[in-house]
Design a protein around this motif. Structure first.
Motif, mmCIF file in Angstrom:
data_model
loop_
_atom_site.group_PDB
_atom_site.id
_atom_site.type_symbol
_atom_site.label_atom_id
_atom_site.label_comp_id
_atom_site.label_asym_id
_atom_site.label_seq_id
_atom_site.Cartn_x
_atom_site.Cartn_y
_atom_site.Cartn_z
ATOM 1 N N UNK A 135 17.554 55.298 -5.781
ATOM 2 C CA UNK A 135 16.341 55.876 -7.120
ATOM 3 C C UNK A 135 16.418 57.105 -6.830
ATOM 4 N N UNK A 136 15.847 58.198 -5.726
ATOM 5 C CA UNK A 136 15.548 58.828 -5.720
ATOM 6 C C UNK A 136 16.205 60.044 -6.648
ATOM 7 N N UNK A 137 17.816 59.902 -5.893
ATOM 8 C CA UNK A 137 18.601 61.221 -6.804
ATOM 9 C C UNK A 137 18.281 60.625 -8.417
ATOM 10 N N UNK A 138 18.147 59.649 -8.549
ATOM 11 C CA UNK A 138 17.928 59.373 -10.507
ATOM 12 C C UNK A 138 16.965 60.053 -10.613
ATOM 13 N N UNK A 139 15.946 60.107 -10.452
ATOM 14 C CA UNK A 139 13.835 60.086 -10.298
ATOM 15 C C UNK A 139 14.411 62.070 -10.400
ATOM 16 N N UNK A 140 15.097 62.631 -8.645
ATOM 17 C CA UNK A 140 15.818 63.893 -9.393
ATOM 18 C C UNK A 140 16.116 64.233 -10.519
ATOM 19 N N UNK A 141 17.230 63.727 -11.257
ATOM 20 C CA UNK A 141 17.805 64.371 -11.504
ATOM 21 C C UNK A 141 17.544 64.474 -13.134
ATOM 22 N N UNK A 142 16.865 62.890 -13.804
ATOM 23 C CA UNK A 142 16.202 62.738 -14.918
ATOM 24 C C UNK A 142 15.430 64.278 -14.586
ATOM 25 N N UNK A 143 13.953 64.307 -13.988
ATOM 26 C CA UNK A 143 13.570 65.482 -14.094
ATOM 27 C C UNK A 143 14.038 66.908 -13.923
ATOM 28 N N UNK A 144 15.406 67.398 -13.275
ATOM 29 C CA UNK A 144 16.136 68.222 -13.861
ATOM 30 C C UNK A 144 16.556 68.463 -15.487
ATOM 31 N N UNK A 145 16.873 67.658 -15.319
ATOM 32 C CA UNK A 145 17.433 67.592 -17.205
ATOM 33 C C UNK A 145 15.783 67.310 -18.526
ATOM 34 N N UNK A 146 14.837 66.754 -17.467
ATOM 35 C CA UNK A 146 13.442 67.494 -18.680
ATOM 36 C C UNK A 146 13.212 68.862 -18.405
ATOM 37 N N UNK A 147 13.900 69.484 -17.324
ATOM 38 C CA UNK A 147 12.858 70.505 -17.224
ATOM 39 C C UNK A 147 14.160 71.892 -18.080
ATOM 40 N N UNK A 148 15.151 70.841 -17.646
ATOM 41 C CA UNK A 148 16.578 71.982 -18.421
ATOM 42 C C UNK A 148 16.397 72.979 -17.368
ATOM 43 N N UNK A 149 16.334 74.706 -17.909
ATOM 44 C CA UNK A 149 16.064 75.960 -17.368
ATOM 45 C C UNK A 149 14.483 76.225 -16.977
ATOM 46 N N UNK A 150 13.728 75.816 -17.723
ATOM 47 C CA UNK A 150 12.457 76.277 -16.942
ATOM 48 C C UNK A 150 12.052 75.624 -15.097
ATOM 49 N N UNK A 151 11.501 76.804 -15.195
ATOM 50 C CA UNK A 151 10.911 76.984 -13.338
ATOM 51 C C UNK A 151 10.321 74.770 -13.308
#
Length: 199
Positions: A135-151
């Motif tokens: 679940x942790x990795x899924x949440x990290x990937x989800x947040x990463x996709x939401x941010x895209x290239x933003x800091x």
């Protein structure tokens, strides 16, 4: 005769030299120190932290304010640090007040952290019950996709603290343990003094 300020700077310079010496010799985690805190009921706790700077204002480190150590530092803002470098046969202990630092200080260091650790700071509240496996990795990937290239913005709970030393003690060791200890201490009037102690 050395001034109070000179005695204090001498102690900090010696600590910085030991950290640099340990780093040059390839000592693992040369900047790591044990941080001892206590809660409002004086129940003690200790864990390792990474010291990011040794400055005249004190020693800088970062914690999650919602973690156990973060709550203890807020409730009882005094602490002790202990560096130990087995390869150098040296240890240094420090005691003093701990002051929460400005938002700017926290932001400046947050920007230097790896993106993966920034993402994890949002997804994994320190000391919270672990989520289901994966679940942790899924949440990290989800947040990463939401941010895209933003800091990755700094988590509001991830903050800088600074220990302002009132005592600094150098404990050299090694056989036959006949090296003298040196204590630097600030009195109630804010004046630093130096004392040589027996092993």
């Amino acid at each position: 005769m050395k001034s109070s300020e000179a005695i204090y700077r001498e102690a900090l310079d010696q600590l910085q030299r030991l950290i640099e010496q340990a780093t040059a010799q390839g000592v693992d985690e040369a900047h790591a120190a044990a941080l001892a805190t206590a809660d409002r009921y004086a129940h003690p706790s200790v864990r390792m932290v990474y010291i990011t700077a040794v400055e005249e204002a004190g020693l800088l480190f970062f914690v999650n304010t919602e973690s156990g150590k973060g709550q203890q530092l807020i409730d009882n803002p005094r602490a002790s640090l202990c560096f130990f470098w087995r390869e150098l046969q040296e240890q240094v202990t420090l005691e003093g007040d701990v002051i929460r630092q400005s938002v700017e200080t926290s932001d400046n260091y947050w920007c230097k952290r790896a993106r993966e650790t920034q993402l994890a700071a949002w997804v994994l509240p320190q000391g919270a019950p672990a989520p289901e496996k994966g679940e942790s990795r899924r949440q990290v990937r989800q947040l990463e996709q939401a941010l895209g290239f933003e800091p990755v913005p700094r988590s509001p709970n991830w903050c800088a603290f600074r220990l302002q030393p009132e005592r600094i003690e150098f404990w050299p060791s090694g056989w036959p343990r006949m090296r003298e200890r040196v204590r630097y201490q600030k009195d109630a009037d804010g004046v630093w003094s130096e004392a040589v102690l027996t092993p």
